[in-house]
Structure formats: structure tokens, C-alpha cells
Design an enzyme around this catalytic site. Structure first.
Site, PDB file in Angstrom:
ATOM      1  CD  GLU A 169      -2.878   1.116   2.393  1.00 30.08           C
ATOM      2  OE1 GLU A 169      -3.395   2.184   2.790  1.00 30.08           O
ATOM      3  OE2 GLU A 169      -3.150   0.002   2.888  1.00 30.08           O
ATOM      4  NE  ARG A 170      -2.292   5.544  -0.231  1.00 28.84           N
ATOM      5  CZ  ARG A 170      -3.242   5.958  -1.074  1.00 28.84           C
ATOM      6  NH1 ARG A 170      -2.970   6.090  -2.369  1.00 28.84           N
ATOM      7  NH2 ARG A 170      -4.450   6.221  -0.633  1.00 28.84           N
ATOM      8  CD  GLU A 293      -7.518   6.050   6.491  1.00 26.75           C
ATOM      9  OE1 GLU A 293      -7.355   7.077   5.812  1.00 26.75           O
ATOM     10  OE2 GLU A 293      -6.677   5.135   6.553  1.00 26.75           O
ATOM     11  CG  ASP A 367      -2.948  10.864   5.207  1.00 36.12           C
ATOM     12  OD1 ASP A 367      -2.047  10.279   5.821  1.00 36.12           O
ATOM     13  OD2 ASP A 367      -3.630  10.328   4.319  1.00 36.12           O
ATOM     14  CD  GLU A 389       2.520   6.515  11.040  1.00 37.06           C
ATOM     15  OE1 GLU A 389       2.113   6.093   9.937  1.00 37.06           O
ATOM     16  OE2 GLU A 389       1.856   6.416  12.092  1.00 37.06           O
ATOM     17  CD  GLU A 395      -0.849   8.310   0.961  1.00 38.41           C
ATOM     18  OE1 GLU A 395      -2.083   8.363   0.908  1.00 38.41           O
ATOM     19  OE2 GLU A 395      -0.222   7.950   1.998  1.00 38.41           O
TER      20      GLU A 395
END
Length: 549
Positions: A169-170, A293, A367, A389, A395
Site C-alpha cells: 500500500e502506497r 478508516e 495525512d 510517524e 504518497e
């Protein structure tokens, strides 16, 4: 003409990087560990002596032999723990090195002059060996060398958003590095090189699977596969972690609930943790994305994030494990502005998390945008360790296609002043624990690594992996200094200066063309690559770019 000049510069840089016959074999695989002789030096023998024996010490010696031999004849190098009687007699300042710090100094040992690499542990000796190589690669010499360093952050962890089907993912560098089909029986030699690269920049942990986790990751076959990787990584000082799906007790455990306050649920997680630790004695612990999400979590049962995190923390505590609980949460039922939702949910829980829980907070509240203010939770939860993080994969910054060196983004966030205790209360001081005296500290980076031969989709993307590791070791490092290190270790000296100039201007260029005039989150939805500020038809308001401007 501009494109022609750019291509010409690229070809020239490639030629100057590779040099002569080596150009035919150059494919980016060696990353920044390109041990090449300076000038006209001929390969020579490296006198590397080791006092003591362990897999980690043998790896450190082999790495030095590989790197030093390429530079021609060298003076003797000695690897030894600080507790070695001969080293202890030197009364070197090693008390403050902790478990991972190192000291490199020219000394007289056993009646001869040597370059000593010492530390309190074998891991420290390994980090010191890589530091010595970095010193040489960036123009230093062995003559009267004197280096010492101790990591300011305890957990320096890559988060792999890798799915069990091989899709990342990404991810923009090919399929997942982990070949789940052939593990645990076949251990790709590339796993060892992955560990080498991480150890060379001080990364000491890796989360193997996506935060949008599948419960299958916690079944016996996948635990065995994770154990095989842990065996490869262990001598390099790297622990493995797993992303845990909160509803796993239902999906693979046969329970009817995942309520964290249900004794049967807590017992299931304890048994599962015990099973993992039997296979991986030094298992690091769990990373959890909950109630975000669409992911399940404790709020499904009207419990708090602290309830969920503490239940898992109790399961791994007997083994010395930790829980990294992500604060990236936003719910369609929450009326708060998206940028405030994590603050609204987590601020009231300050001081309510168990001692082996660290809350993992994205650098910004939205994000991973090209630029956004530091997350409001930094400085707002003094009783709770917070782990920043960052996203190493790009992305929102042009995938693997655009040149975007993220060192300035990392440094900008870490240097931001929260003013929590007056001027100087930087995000870096929150992260390294010095602001509030926390001992459990951490920095996470969402990896940009895949199965592409060059690991990251391009040579310049490797710089972001490098920068994350170096800044996780020391959050006060400057982005330009790290860029110069990486460029000197990757390219020939003649192009280091222009390469660094390109790198240092690249992130600001991305900010200018992807978030013009300060407009945020104007990328098209889903892929997040091209512009889409007009999108307004998605189910949830905060999924639409128009929500932000």
C-alpha cells in the site's frame, strides 16, 4: 532545451558515480554502502581484529573488511566490547553509551597502535563499525580518529505497509520484499542486505505487515514466516513487530467479541502473544491501527483507545514487549474538524496508557502532506510517550517519480517549537523524551522499500530511507548535513555539491506545485498523485479536497 540539459546532467552524474567498467554492473542495489577505493588506491588487506565472538561481532568485522579493503592498506582496527579487560584498562568514557552507543578512538592496545571500535554491547560495536565506514566514505581518515555517538531515540522503526498478497500500500518500488510464499523455508539473501542497510543507519526495528492488517498475520503459518525473518535480522540488532488487527479474536479465535474489557478477549491475546514469543523470543510487540478508516477497534464496544492499548500491553508485558498505538483517527460520526479529531480523542487519555504503550502520532494532523503544521498532540500529552510517524514513501510527494528529498520535511517538523514548556520545547524533545523525562521513545517511518532492484524506485528515493535512519538516531541532525553524507557515500566527489543543491531545493518545489498558495490536500483522491481540487462527491466530507479549502 531544459529537458536535454537535465538528461545530460543525469548521464554525467551517472558516469561520475559509477566510474569505468563498474558502470556496466551498477543498478542501485548497493545503496549508500558503495565501498570504493578513493582516487587511484589499490585494494588492499584490512587488519581487522576482534576480541570476543558472536554473530554480530562477526558481521561487524566482515563489513569492515569489505569496506576497508577497498581503500587500500590500512592500519589495524580492533573490535572489542568495553568490558574486555584490555579495553577497560584504558578507562574510556563508555558509561554514557548505553546499549547502542559506540566509541571509536586511536589507542594503544596490547602494545600496538590500533583504531578501536568499542561499545557496551555487540550491537554498539556493529553501529560503530558502520559509523567508521561512513566517516571514511565521507572523506575522513583513520589517522587519530575520535568518534562517539549514542542514539537519542530508543525505537527507530520502519513500518512496512505490505499486504500478504505482495501488494505494498502506497508503495512505488515493486512488490513486497517479503516473499510470503517461500518463507519460512527459503530465506532470500536480500533479507540480509536489507538488515545490513538498516543497521548501517541505526534502524533497530521493522513492522512486517500493513497497519490495515489481516488477522491471518497472527496465525501459526505466518508467525513461522515472521520468525524466519527475525532470525535473519537478529544479528543486525533489528527486532520484528507485527501489525495486529483488533478483531482477530473474532476472525481467527472463534470469539463473538473483541471487547478489550472482556476477560476471554484478554486471555486470547495473552495466549496469542505467548505463542508468538515462543517462536520469536525477542519479538518487539504490536502496532495497532484502530477505529480509523474502517478498521475495528475498542470504540466499537464503547471503550477508549487506552482500554484497547492497555489490554494488548498486558499480553506482551511479561515478555518485555511494547504496543505502538496509532493516533491517526477520524470518524464520520465525529463533528470535529478532521485536524482536531485525534487531539479530541487522545488528549483526555493522557496518563491513562500503560507503561509499555507508546502513542504513534503522524508528523501532521491531516495525512503526510507536502507541508503541514506539526501535530497538535506533540506537547499536549506530557504524561504519555509519543512516537512520531513520518512517511518515507512519497504518497503525496510524487510517488517514486519526482525528486523530493524529505530531510527538510523531517527536520522542519522536529525543530518546530510546541512551546509546551516555554521556548525550546521542540517536537524533537517530545520525541526523544527529554522534555518530559520519558524513557520509552520512538520514531517510525513508513517504508519506501520494495522488490525493485534499486530498493526504492530510484537512487534519490534511497536518500529518504537514509535520512530517516540518521535522524531517528539523532533528531537534531540538519537536513543538508545528512544530504551531504548520503551524496558523498553514493556519488563521486565531483558531483556532491550540485546533487546536494538539487536535493535541498526539491521538497520546497513540491510544496510550491502541489499545494500552491498554501492550499492543502488538493490532490486527486485515491491515488493522490495528480491535482483534483474540484472533487466534492465522495461519501465522507473529509475525503473531498473541497473540505480543506
Amino acid at each position: 532545451m531544459m529537458m536535454i540539459r537535465s538528461i545530460g546532467l543525469g548521464i554525467a552524474m551517472l558516469a561520475m558515480t559509477l566510474g569505468g567498467a563498474e558502470a556496466r554492473a551498477e543498478d542501485g542495489y548497493d545503496l549508500w554502502m558503495r565501498y570504493r577505493a578513493p582516487g587511484s588506491a589499490e585494494p588492499g588487506s584490512a587488519g581487522i581484529d576482534v576480541r570476543g565472538d558472536s554473530p554480530t561481532l562477526r558481521i561487524a568485522a566482515a563489513e569492515l573488511r569489505r569496506g576497508i579493503a577497498a581503500r587500500g592498506p590500512a592500519s589495524a582496527i580492533m573490535l572489542a566490547r568495553a568490558a574486555d579487560p584490555g579495553v577497560a584498562a584504558l578507562r574510556l568514557p563508555v558509561a554514557s553509551l548505553g546499549d547502542e552507543g559506540y566509541l571509536i578512538r586511536t589507542v594503544t592496545l596490547g602494545g600496538r597502535r590500533v583504531t578501536l571500535v568499542t561499545a557496551n554491547t555487540d550491537r554498539g560495536v556493529l553501529y560503530g563499525s558502520f559509523a567508521l565506514l561512513r566517516h571514511l566514505q565521507t572523506g575522513g581518515s583513520l589517522d587519530r580518529v575520535d568518534l562517539t555517538s549514542t542514539p537519542r531515540v530508543k525505537l527507530r522503526v520502519l513500518n512496512h505497509w505490505d499486504n500478504l498478497d505482495g501488494v505494498v500500500e502506497r508503495g512505488y518500488a515493486g512488490q513486497s520484499l517479503w516473499d510470503w510464499w517461500t518463507l519460512p523455508d527459503f530465506r532470500d539473501p536480500r533479507y540480509t542486505d536489507y538488515a545490513r542497510a538498516n543497521a548501517s543507519i541505526g534502524i533497530n526495528g521493522t513492522v512486517l505487515n500493513n497497519v490495515n492488517a489481516k488477522a491471518d498475520s497472527l496465525t501459526a503459518p505466518y508467525i513461522a514466516k515472521a520468525a524466519a525473518l527475525a532470525d535473519v535480522f537478529r544479528p543486525y540488532g533489528i527486532k520484528v513487530y507485527l501489525s495486529a488487527r483488533f478483531s482477530a479474536p473474532i476472525e481467527i479465535g472463534g470469539l463473538k467479541t473483541a471487547d478489550p474489557l472482556d476477560p476471554a478477549v484478554a486471555a486470547w491475546w495473552k495466549a496469542k502473544s505467548d505463542e508468538i514469543y515462543r517462536a520469536i523470543p525477542d519479538f518487539g510487540g504490536f502496532l495497532v491501527k484502530a477505529n480509523s478508516e474502517g478498521q475495528p477497534g475498542p470504540r466499537d464496544y464503547h471503550r477508549s483507545h487506552a482500554d484497547g492499548a492497555n489490554m494488548l500491553a498486558a499480553a506482551v508485558r511479561p515478555h518485555g514487549g511494547i504496543v505502538m498505538w496509532r493516533a491517526f483517527v477520524y470518524a464520520e460520526t465525529d463533528p470535529e474538524d478532521r485536524a482536531k479529531q485525534a487531539y479530541t480523542e487522545f488528549k483526555p487519555l493522557d496518563g491513562k496508557f500503560a507503561g509499555n504503550v507508546i502513542v504513534q502520532v503522524k508528523n501532521g494532523a491531516i495525512d503526510f502532506q507536502p507541508r503541514e503544521p506539526f501535530h497538535p498532540l506533540f506537547g499536549a500529552m506530557p504524561k504519555t510517550p509519543l512516537m512520531i510517524e513520518f512517511q518515507i514513501t512519497k504518497e503525496y510527494l510524487g510517488f517514486a517519480t519526482h525528486l523530493a528529498y524529505l530531510g527538510p520535511l523531517f527536520a522542519e517538523t522536529l525543530a518546530a517549537d510546541t512551546m509546551a514548556k516555554g521556548p525550546g520545547s521542540t517536537v524533537a524533545k517530545v520525541v526523544d523524551g527529554s522534555l518530559e523525562g520519558h524513557r520509552l521513545t520512538g520514531m517510525a517511518g513508513v517504508a519506501n522499500i520494495g522488490r525493485d532492484r534499486d530498493w526504492a524506485g530510484s537512487t534519490f528515493n534511497q536518500a529518504n530511507w537514509f535520512a530517516f535512519g540518521r535522524m531517528a538516531w539523532d533528531p537534531t541532525l540538519k537536513a543538508d548535513a545528512v544530504a551531504r553524507e548520503w551524496a558523498a557515500m553514493t556519488f563521486s566527489p565531483a558531483v556532491v555539491k550540485p546533487v546536494v543543491a538539487m536535493m535541498m531545493g526539491s521538497r520546497e518545489a513540491v510544496v510550491d506545485y502541489m499545494t500552491p498558495l498554501g492550499l492543502a490536500h488538493v490532490m486527486a483522491t485515491g491515488h493522490h498523485y495528480g491535482p483534483g481540487p474540484w472533487v466534492a462527491d465522495l461519501k465522507r466530507p473529509e475525503w473531498n479536497p473541497v473540505y480543506y479549502h
